[in-house]
Write a protein that holds these residues in place. Structure first.
Motif: not given
Ligand SMILES: [Zn+2]
Length: 217
Positions: A31-33, A66-68, A103-105, A107-109, A111-113
Motif C-alpha cells: 500500500v505504500d508502493i 491506500t491506507h483506509s 499486515s501493513h495496515w 502495523l501502521d495502526f 504507530v500512526h497518529t
Molecule cells: Zn504505510
C-alpha cells in the motif's frame, strides 16, 4: 512504520515456505508502493512538516485509497485473487501474500497518529500514536524485526556461509537505516525525492531479501 513491516514478511515465510520472501517483502509495503505514486499524481496527500511527530516529519493528510481499512482489505483480497487464480495458482501462497498486504495496515495502526481512515469519512481516523515517541517507535520496530528474524532462522537452514550470516546482517542494516529514519533530521521538503527514495528502498530491500533467501532452504 518502515522496517518493522518486514517482520510480517519474515514471519509469513515461516507459515508458507513456498512463498518468495522477495514477494512477501513487496507485499508488506504494497500500500505504500501505491501511496507514493498516488501522492505525486495528486490522488492522495502528504505534507512534509518538520517534527510533526517525535518519530516523523510527515502529516499524512489524505490517503483513503491506500491506507483506509476498507482499501487495505480490498487490496489484500485483490492480491489474494491474483495469486490464487492468475499468478501462482496456489492457495497457501495466495493467502500469505494477501496477509502480508493487510499486515501493513495493522502495523501502521500501532504507530500512526490518528490518520488512518475507515474509508473516505475524514471524521473517523485511527492510529494508536506510538509515533509520538521516537524511542518507543524504534524499539517496537526493532523487537518485531528481531523476533521475526529468529523465527525465520529457526525455520530455514543455511546452504552456505552467506546463508548463515546474510539475513542477520541484512536485518542489522535495516535497523541502522531505521535510526536515520526515526531519529534523523528532515532530509528536505521535496515530495518527489521522498517518493523516489522510499520506492527505491522498497524494491532494493525486496531484492536483497529475495537473493538472501535463496542462500537458505
Ligand atoms: Zn504505510
Amino acid at each position: 512504520m518502515f522496517v518493522g513491516h518486514y517482520a510480517a514478511g519474515l514471519a509469513l515465510k515461516k507459515v508458507e515456505k513456498r512463498a518468495s520472501l522477495g514477494v512477501l517483502f513487496l507485499g508488506v509495503q504494497f500500500v505504500d508502493i501505491l501511496f507514493f505514486p498516488f501522492v505525486l499524481l495528486g490522488i492522495e496527500r502528504i505534507n512534509i512538516i518538520e517534527n510533526f511527530t517525535d518519530a516523523t516529519h510527515f502529516e499524512l493528510e489524505y490517503m483513503p485509497y491506500t491506507h483506509s481499512l476498507v482499501a487495505s482489505l480490498f487490496w489484500a483480497v485483490l492480491v489474494y485473487a491474483l495469486f490464487r487464480w492468475v499468478i501462482v495458482k496456489q492457495k497457501g501462497i495466495a493467502l500469505v501474500v494477501a496477509l502480508a498486504v493487510f499486515s501493513h495496515w495493522v502495523l501502521d495502526f500501532l504507530v500512526h497518529t490518528p490518520d488512518l481512515p475507515i474509508w473516505k469519512d475524514a471524521s473517523t481516523k485511527l492510529g494508536l500514536g506510538l509515533w509520538n515517541s521516537a524511542i518507543a517507535t524504534y524499539t517496537l520496530e526493532a523487537l518485531f524485526l528481531l523476533a521475526a528474524l529468529w523465527l525465520y532462522l529457526r525455520s530455514t537452514t543455511a546452504k552456505s556461509t552467506l546463508g548463515k550470516y546474510g539475513m542477520a546482517v541484512f536485518v542489522v542494516v535495516l535497523l541502522l537505516v531505521n535510526i536515520v529514519n526515526v531519529f534523523g533530521p528532515l532530509q528536505g521538503d521535496s515530495k518527489v525525492v521522498l517518493a523516489v527514495s522510499a520506492l527505491a528502498s522498497y524494491f532494493l530491500f525486496a531484492g536483497v531479501a529475495f537473493w538472501l533467501d535463496k542462500t537458505r532452504s
